[in-house]
Scaffold this motif. Structure first.
Motif, PDB file in Angstrom:
ATOM      1  N   SER A 760     -13.608   6.689  21.984  1.00 58.36           N
ATOM      2  CA  SER A 760     -12.883   5.700  21.186  1.00 58.36           C
ATOM      3  C   SER A 760     -13.863   4.728  20.549  1.00 58.36           C
ATOM      4  N   LYS A 761     -13.460   4.238  19.377  1.00 60.23           N
ATOM      5  CA  LYS A 761     -14.181   3.153  18.720  1.00 60.23           C
ATOM      6  C   LYS A 761     -13.314   1.906  18.788  1.00 60.23           C
ATOM      7  N   ILE A 762     -13.881   0.844  19.338  1.00 60.37           N
ATOM      8  CA  ILE A 762     -13.125  -0.392  19.551  1.00 60.37           C
ATOM      9  C   ILE A 762     -13.752  -1.494  18.716  1.00 60.37           C
ATOM     10  N   ARG A 763     -12.890  -2.295  18.103  1.00 63.62           N
ATOM     11  CA  ARG A 763     -13.396  -3.420  17.302  1.00 63.62           C
ATOM     12  C   ARG A 763     -12.576  -4.663  17.621  1.00 63.62           C
ATOM     13  N   PHE A 764     -13.238  -5.664  18.171  1.00 63.51           N
ATOM     14  CA  PHE A 764     -12.629  -6.972  18.372  1.00 63.51           C
ATOM     15  C   PHE A 764     -12.931  -7.828  17.137  1.00 63.51           C
ATOM     16  N   VAL A 765     -11.889  -8.459  16.581  1.00 62.25           N
ATOM     17  CA  VAL A 765     -12.044  -9.239  15.354  1.00 62.25           C
ATOM     18  C   VAL A 765     -11.369 -10.596  15.535  1.00 62.25           C
TER      19      VAL A 765
END
Length: 788
Positions: A760-765
């Motif tokens: 998985s690719k996770i991005r916190f923004v």
């Protein structure tokens, strides 16, 4: 302000040499500002310890193409966009940050001094609009920019900026009403919006004073209804300008305040920041109480020397917060021509006089019954703890009054003195001198007070002589010569009495660690060590504790992830969890909490607190430490550096989740039995179940770590939870493989997200504006809900 809809008569250029007056004011400003502009000294204390690192972070972020709305470099993460002191919404500092990736101290000091110059220029234009004498404009401008708190508290950058905007707004608002101008009204609103963005007590008082002056101008007009009608459109334009500029930042701060460490201040708490009546003597005798020299010399209220003689005061004011000196000339005129002879009651100035009186009542706080009425009647006052901050606005109003009275003297329209008035004036001046001598004798500080008293007498002679000479020049038509003479007199006076001191100017080298190019050995060591221990899943934090006043925010300058910092505004959850206070300049200011009782604690490990730099042996800060809990790795000139070998990685992949009562954990400081953050995550809600089967090892790594975005990659054979040990805040959002996912509050303080089996690719923004919109919607919904 003049009557709305009735502009003052045009001023012939031969009578009002504007360019020449600007030149006089600028030359005086340059002379008085030169110690800072030259770099010999710099504005110290908060200006460097708090605000310069904010500027450097802003500059670094913008020049690297990053957002400055969140910083990971203090308090394990902080929402800069909602912090009123982050300088993001301050035009002069934002412009510096855009064009200069490493602003020097002279840049930040110059921005402050230039703001005061802009306010001074606005007062010159205000005097010109009223056809008041240029000499009066010069006196008002210099007293405004280098008098009272503008001089003595120049290190409080936000309040100084608000003061500058106040003067500019006053000019624009006056023109908007006098000329029924929509353009000036809009401009006044925009500048007032910038003032309000300071979100400090000076801005609050500035708004109330400006509103009061508008009401007074309309009410005192010959035809109030006509004046009201002429004012409506300019005021609407001004309201629109202020709303456009200030609404969103103020709402961001307002919603942050609900979850911050800053509660409302009660009347008793606010009263502890009152101006003591004895401080009014500094209006005539600058530095009477030794505020400019070494701290041990200070003997005014509320010093130990004063309290030893007169009893406890229960006041919490720094030594420079009670200084009112504007220059002897304007204060002399206010006492004599203004008060005794009644010139301040004239129709054209009485509104400013009343405003100054009310602001003085506010500043005196608990020493007048009026403050209680103001505190209970005016919205916003309960957010501030120090009525003495009103000396910023009081100084501006007194500067205008002093300049106006100078105008009367120069034009020979001042009321003539009768014998009894001369006697009263002499009694007031002699009485002030006698009271100052008696106080100094009683407290046992005649030695400290002698030089200020002698200086005051010399300045009185200088000012009186200059006033007589300038009046003679003015009556003979030598307008510019009169203005230049008074400017030179005030420049000498203010440079001697309000010039650089321990409160306002210290050697630039004292703050070397706050330079972006600093070679400080402690900072260099921490940079090397955090680089050495960096790993795909690890980004270690540091802590700077008890080294010196200006050290806590050094991490903002050098991009070191710090668990502490210096800021009166912090996330309440973080403060409660870690015990983090406003600052940690002294060893005993590092307080701990039930959940983090010391450096040998699970929360310290979860924060990834790997390196701790202290000004004293760490055992003097954390008395619970045992031998071997921390490893000393260096002894530098600044202090001691330790390593915590138990610090956990920044990101973890776990398969097990449990529901927990975070409130109970915070209160008790007890984690659930057997809790191990390397294998388990605690959540506020019941977690979903994972696919059945034996546990399988997985991994997670940091792909990119920015200010407002963190990108991760996870390999979770059975799925699970990615835990990012960064401070949780609901304005953060998270995406998994490009799709929105639920942001989880994990392990009391941190962020997490559930990930499916596989890669998985996770991005916190960080999306504060979307978060604000949601907060407003939730608040409106709550207001419409029927009471339970």
């Amino acid at each position: 302000m003049s009557e709305p809809g009735t502009a003052p008569p045009p001023v012939p250029s031969t009578r009002w040499p504007l360019a020449s007056v600007f030149c006089i004011v600028f030359c005086a400003w340059l002379a008085l500002s030169w110690p800072w502009l030259s770099g010999i000294v710099t504005i110290p204390w908060d200006a460097k310890a708090h605000f310069h690192p904010q500027l450097q972070f802003l500059a670094t972020a913008l020049n690297r193409g990053l957002s400055p709305f969140w910083t990971p470099y203090v308090f394990a993460g902080s929402p800069q966009v909602a912090d009123p002191q982050s300088l993001i919404f301050s035009p002069p500092f934002a412009l510096i940050a855009i064009f200069n990736p490493a602003p020097s101290f002279r840049w930040s000091d110059g921005a402050v001094l230039a703001t005061l110059l802009a306010g001074a220029v606005a007062l010159v234009l205000l005097f010109r609009d009223r056809n008041w004498h240029p000499a009066g404009a010069v006196v008002a401008a210099l007293a405004f920019a280098f008098g009272a708190s503008a001089a003595w508290r120049i290190q409080h950058i936000g309040q100084v900026l608000s003061l500058g905007y106040f003067a500019i707004t006053l000019l624009l608002l006056s023109r908007a009403l006098e000329r029924s101008s929509l353009i000036y009204g809009l401009a006044a609103g925009i500048v007032a919006g910038l003032m309000v963005l300071g979100r400090d007590q000076v801005a609050l008082l500035g708004v109330y004073v400006l509103a009061g002056l508008v009401i007074a101008a309309i009410a005192m007009a010959d035809r109030p209804l006509r004046a009201l009608r002429a004012s409506i459109l300019p005021l609407l334009a001004g309201s629109l300008g202020a709303i456009l500029v200030a609404t969103v930042p103020i709402l961001l701060t307002a919603f942050l305040a609900q979850e911050s460490n800053r509660p409302a201040i009660d009347l008793i708490g606010a009263g502890k920041g009152s101006l003591h009546p004895a401080s009014l003597l500094t209006g005539l005798i600058a530095n009477l109480y030794g505020a400019a020299g070494p701290l041990e010399n200070f003997w005014g209220p509320p010093s130990p020397a004063w309290e030893q003689r007169f009893g406890p005061l229960d006041l919490y004011l720094a030594r420079n917060m009670g200084e009112l000196y504007l220059g002897f000339l304007p204060m002399l005129l206010i006492l004599t021509v203004g008060l005794v002879r009644g010139a301040l009651l004239r129709r054209e100035i009485i509104a400013i006089t009343i405003a100054a009186l009310l602001v003085l009542v506010y500043a005196l706080g608990r020493y007048t019954p009026g403050f209680r009425l103001i505190f209970e009647a005016l919205p916003g006052v309960s957010f501030y703890r120090r009525p003495a901050d009103a000396l910023f606005i009081l100084g501006a109003l007194l500067a205008i009054l002093g300049g106006y009275l100078t105008h009367l003297v120069m034009t020979d329209t001042a009321p003539p003195a009768r014998l009894w008035q001369v006697l009263v004036e002499a009694a007031l001046l002699i009485g002030a001198l006698g009271l100052a001598l008696w106080l100094a004798w009683t407290v046992g500080r005649i030695g400290v007070a002698t030089i200020p008293l002698v200086t005051a007498l010399l300045c009185a002679l200088l000012s009186a002589g200059a006033l007589v000479a300038a009046r003679g020049l003015a009556l003979r038509g030598a307008t510019l010569a009169a203005a230049a003479l008074l400017a030179a007199t005030l420049t000498v006076d203010l440079s001697v009495n309000n010039g650089p001191s321990e409160s306002t100017a210290l050697p630039s080298q004292n703050y070397d660690v706050l330079r972006a190019d600093s070679t400080n050995e402690t900072i260099a060591l921490l940079k090397r060590e955090t680089a050495r221990t960096a790993a795909p899943d690890r980004r270690d934090r540091i802590e700077l504790a008890g080294i010196d006043f200006h050290w806590p925010n050094a991490s903002l300058v050098h991009q070191l992830d710090n668990t502490l910092g210096y800021n009166p505004l912090r996330l309440g959850l973080y403060s409660k969890a870690t015990g983090a206070g406003d600052h940690v300049a002294l060893p005993d200011q590092r307080t701990f909490s039930p959940l983090m009782p010391g450096y040998r604690s699970l929360l310290a490990d979860m924060l990834g607190l790997r390196f701790i730099a202290t000004g004293v042996p760490v055992e003097q800060i954390d008395k619970t430490l045992k031998p071997g809990d921390l490893v000393q790795i260096a002894r530098t000139r600044d202090g001691y550096v330790y390593e915590n070998p138990r610090a956990l990685p920044r990101v973890l992949l776990v398969e097990k989740a449990e529901r927990a009562d975070f409130g109970a954990i915070l209160a008790s400081g007890q984690w659930p039995a057997g809790f191990d953050p390397r294998t388990t995550v605690l959540l506020e809600r019941a977690p979903p179940s994972l696919p059945a089967g034996p546990a399988q090892p997985g991994s997670v790594r940091i792909v990119d770590y920015g200010t407002t975005e963190v990108a991760l990659e996870a390999d979770a054979p059975r799925g699970g939870y990615v835990v990012l040990n960064d401070v949780w805040h609901h304005w953060w959002q998270v995406e998994v493989d490009g799709k929105p996912a639920q942001l989880l509050r994990a392990n009391v303080l941190f962020r997490a997200v559930a990930v499916p089996p596989g890669r998985s690719k996770i991005r916190f923004v960080f999306r504060p504006f979307e978060g604000l919109y949601a907060d407003i919607g939730a608040w409106l919904k709550a207001q419409r809900a029927p009471p339970v």
